[in-house]
Design an enzyme around this catalytic site. Structure first.
Site, PDB file in Angstrom:
ATOM      1  N   GLU A  62       0.879  -1.173   0.000  1.00  0.00           N
ATOM      2  CA  GLU A  62       0.000   0.000   0.000  1.00  0.00           C
ATOM      3  C   GLU A  62       0.907   1.211   0.000  1.00  0.00           C
ATOM      4  O   GLU A  62       1.666   1.431   0.950  1.00  0.00           O
ATOM      5  CB  GLU A  62      -0.873   0.032   1.257  1.00  0.00           C
ATOM      6  CG  GLU A  62      -2.105  -0.824   1.167  1.00  0.00           C
ATOM      7  CD  GLU A  62      -2.993  -0.668   2.401  1.00  0.00           C
ATOM      8  OE1 GLU A  62      -3.951  -1.422   2.505  1.00  0.00           O
ATOM      9  OE2 GLU A  62      -2.702   0.190   3.260  1.00  0.00           O
ATOM     10  N   ASP A  73      -6.407   8.338  10.027  1.00  0.00           N
ATOM     11  CA  ASP A  73      -5.122   7.840  10.503  1.00  0.00           C
ATOM     12  C   ASP A  73      -4.791   8.321  11.909  1.00  0.00           C
ATOM     13  O   ASP A  73      -5.099   9.444  12.296  1.00  0.00           O
ATOM     14  CB  ASP A  73      -4.006   8.268   9.541  1.00  0.00           C
ATOM     15  CG  ASP A  73      -4.029   7.441   8.271  1.00  0.00           C
ATOM     16  OD1 ASP A  73      -3.971   6.206   8.380  1.00  0.00           O
ATOM     17  OD2 ASP A  73      -4.134   8.027   7.181  1.00  0.00           O
ATOM     18  N   TYR A 187     -10.726  -4.916   2.080  1.00  0.00           N
ATOM     19  CA  TYR A 187     -10.018  -4.486   3.281  1.00  0.00           C
ATOM     20  C   TYR A 187     -10.992  -4.525   4.446  1.00  0.00           C
ATOM     21  O   TYR A 187     -11.913  -3.719   4.513  1.00  0.00           O
ATOM     22  CB  TYR A 187      -9.485  -3.066   3.071  1.00  0.00           C
ATOM     23  CG  TYR A 187      -8.469  -2.585   4.092  1.00  0.00           C
ATOM     24  CD1 TYR A 187      -8.703  -2.679   5.455  1.00  0.00           C
ATOM     25  CD2 TYR A 187      -7.268  -2.013   3.673  1.00  0.00           C
ATOM     26  CE1 TYR A 187      -7.781  -2.228   6.380  1.00  0.00           C
ATOM     27  CE2 TYR A 187      -6.332  -1.553   4.591  1.00  0.00           C
ATOM     28  CZ  TYR A 187      -6.600  -1.669   5.938  1.00  0.00           C
ATOM     29  OH  TYR A 187      -5.699  -1.206   6.854  1.00  0.00           O
TER      30      TYR A 187
END
Lengths: 276, 408
Positions: A62, A73, A187
């Protein structure tokens, strides 16, 4: 592996990402997906970091294009993103590094970013340039399924696999739709929260993934909070692969590129040793 | 009174204002946004919800707020008729309480026990801390370190009210970064937490929901000006950061095509200096905090730092409905500098005995500069969105040791 390799959607051939997952499945090992921040620690390091992560045993990389406001994040990737931007990292420069990497390695690469840098670059231009540079897929944290029909169509009709995310909060009917649409891999976000290391994986993950698997058009990788070889093995037992991100940045910070190589190698070794 | 809230948004599809708006968020939040949208749709149709909201607006907030004819300000603006919609007289000192109150009623309907909020100037944080105290819910407010410094009094007020203030040190250490942290908190604690966004920004349903909760400002103002003048105003002027007081006062006037709707952005040190917060004047479309709107950004799509003397306007984004109103031409967007806002701050204090919030002073400044153009076309309504007590220390610092006479 918890079950046989899933069937790919008939209208799309399995690309480099699917082939790599299939190869892992064939030898009974979990696929190792590793996140790196493009331009971190500095743009000049990008090619070296990519090459070393690939050599150390990553199955899929990634490739994180840094964004100023990475709201999915945690602190580690926030800091890496801000440092990379401050050091001059750009999408254009990152794609150049990717093209150089592609001349030396065939490890599949998923461009991981937020929408705004792509919108600024131009979506059509991004698809063309990233494909030309050797990208195999794209993953956009702030483009949920159904979030922007025209944009999603542009990616789905492109040569890039559009990797979709599924969260523990996603209701079952929506989860089935997401699983059916994800390409390359699906994912599975292991927990509510932002990216970053945690101590434990939730016990329910295996059951949740088993429920999704019949709908999935691509292999399933589990990510968020996986920071040790033991956790990677545990997650790979539930899914087809694992995603490790913040812990790679931590390893790079602690031990430089040799620390990074050592950490990726330890993940690889653990996943291979656990093969069934 | 539920029909007040059923106005159809000017949207082609739910959650969009033209091409703007939407839901550009991590997947983890989608279920929570669906839950919130459903709870809001249900509340919209529930007389009981509005009965409770209206009663609290009356008895707790002090609504309706007056529409006050500011005669001496009108003289100073070139001999025009100016009215101030006195949102500064609300409990907690700004319009922010309208939205915070409605959202906490929604949070209770959804059974959420924990409330989070972001704040810039601190007014939304104070409003949220206030309604959390009122209903006994846990409250965490994210505030940029730079804002916490320049609005220290509001930090103390929030803590006094029982809220936990988390100071954000990342990025520009202002409202944008506080919002990032609030969203990260929500992603992590989405099960038991409701996020009270303070402006008409964020993913759907927030922009339309916050607008609806603030639209009481415009409904009152429209009835009041018709009562006072027997006609509609020539213009309605409001400051725009995220844009909630502006959407609140604009909304009732949107069908009145003869009424000019003017949003005033913060030009900071001047747009040409690059140090400003004039998103609609100098930004480009982009995605931040869950919606597509105008955005201050560099060529690579990295979000630029905004600059304004006013913490509440110091934001590089703007509500998506404002982007739509600008593109459709229904509203116009202008800007005034820090210096003009400071002058207006003092001018309103001296002419009317009203100390406005620095945010609201931007709207006053525009009318002082340009208001004379409406001398022959009718009264002008300014949304005085908040009071300036919180800004006095910062303004004193800006004037320097010579006091307000210097630099004037």
């Amino acid at each position: 592996m918890a079950s046989a390799s899933p069937i790919m959607s008939p209208e799309r051939k399995s690309g480099r990402i699917g082939e790599r997952f299939a190869r892992c499945a064939a030898r009974g090992a979990g696929a190792l997906v590793t996140y790196v921040t493009a331009g971190y620690p500095a743009p000049a390091d990008t090619l070296d970091v990519l090459l070393r992560v690939a050599e150390a045993g990553a199955d899929v990389i990634e490739f994180g294009i840094p964004f100023s406001d990475p709201l999915a994040d945690g602190p580690t990737i926030q800091r890496a993103s801000h440092r990379a931007i401050a050091a001059g990292a750009t999408l254009a420069g990152s794609l150049e590094a990717l093209a150089e990497f592609r001349a030396h390695a065939d490890t599949p690469v998923v461009v991981f970013t937020y929408l705004n840098p792509l919108l600024a670059y131009g979506v059509e231009r991004f698809i063309r340039d990233s494909h030309a540079a050797g990208a195999d897929g794209v993953l956009l944290t702030d483009l949920p399924v159904g979030g922007d029909v025209a944009l999603e169509r542009a990616f789905e009709e492109s040569p890039l696999d559009l990797v979709r995310l599924l969260a523990p909060t996603t209701p079952p009917d929506r989860a089935a739709r997401i699983a059916a649409r994800s390409r390359g891999f699906l994912y599975y976000i292991s927990r509510t929260g932002v990216t970053g290391a945690t101590d434990t994986l939730r016990a329910e993950i295996g059951r949740e993934i088993d429920a999704i698997r019949p709908h999935a058009a691509a292999p399933i990788a589990v990510g968020f909070g996986i920071s040790t070889p033991a956790q990677a093995v545990e997650a790979a037992r539930a899914a087809d692969g694992v995603v490790v991100g913040s812990a790679l940045i931590d390893a790079l910070d602690r031990g430089g590129t040799s620390g990074l190589v050592e950490f990726v190698g330890s993940l690889r070794k653990a996943l291979d040793a656990a093969q069934r | 009174m539920a029909e007040q809230f059923t106005a159809t948004p000017p949207a082609l599809e739910l959650g969009r204002f033209g091409r703007f708006g939407g839901r550009y968020v991590p997947e983890t939040l989608i279920a929570a946004l669906d839950e919130l949208a459903a709870a809001y749709d249900e509340a919209r149709r529930d007389e009981g919800f509005f009965a409770e909201f209206d009663a609290l607006l009356r008895d707790y907030v002090g609504r309706p707020t007056p529409l006050y004819r500011a005669a001496r300000l009108g003289e100073a603006a070139g001999g025009i008729t100016v009215y101030l919609k006195r949102e500064d007289l609300n409990h907690t000192g700004a319009h922010k309480i309208n939205n915070a109150l409605a959202q906490i009623l929604l949070a209770r309907r959804m059974g959420k026990r924990r409330i989070i909020a972001e704040t810039g100037a601190g007014q939304h944080g104070v409003a949220t801390a206030t309604v959390c105290a009122l209903f006994g819910l846990d409250c965490v407010v994210y505030m940029g370190a730079e804002d916490a410094r320049r609005q220290a009094l509001n930090v103390f007020r929030m803590e006094l009210l029982g809220a936990q203030v988390r100071v954000v040190e990342s990025g520009s250490r202002t409202l944008k970064d506080a919002t990032n942290e609030a969203i990260r908190d929500w992603v992590t604690n989405v099960g038991d937490t409701h996020y009270i966004i303070g402006s008409v920004v964020g993913p759907d349903p927030y922009p339309r929901m916050v607008r609806d909760f603030q639209s009481v400002i415009g409904r009152e103002a429209r009835a009041q000006i018709l009562g006072a003048e027997g006609r509609l105003p020539a213009a309605v002027v409001a400051c725009v950061g995220g844009g909630s007081n502006a959407m609140g006062i604009f909304h009732a006037f949107i069908p009145d095509e003869e009424v000019r709707l003017v949003g005033v952005e913060a030009a900071g040190a001047g747009i040409e200096s690059g140090r400003h917060a004039a998103t609609l004047a100098a930004g480009r479309p982009g995605v931040l905090h869950g919606s597509l709107s105008f955005l201050l950004q560099d060529d690579a799509g990295q979000v630029a730092e905004a600059h304004s003397i006013s913490a509440g306007l110091d934001y590089p984004g703007v509500g998506p409905e404002h982007a739509y109103l600008r593109e459709s031409g229904r509203a116009e967007y202008v800007s005034v500098t820090d210096e003009e806002a400071l002058d207006a701050f003092r001018e309103l204090a001296r002419t009317e005995g009203i100390i406005p919030a620095l945010e609201s002073a931007h709207a006053v400044a525009y009318v002082l500069r340009e208001g004379r153009r409406w001398r022959d076309s009718g009264p002008v309504v300014i949304c005085l969105s908040g009071r300036g007590d919180k800004d006095v220390a910062q303004v004193a610092e800006a004037y320097g040791p010579g006091g307000p006479e210097v630099g004037g």
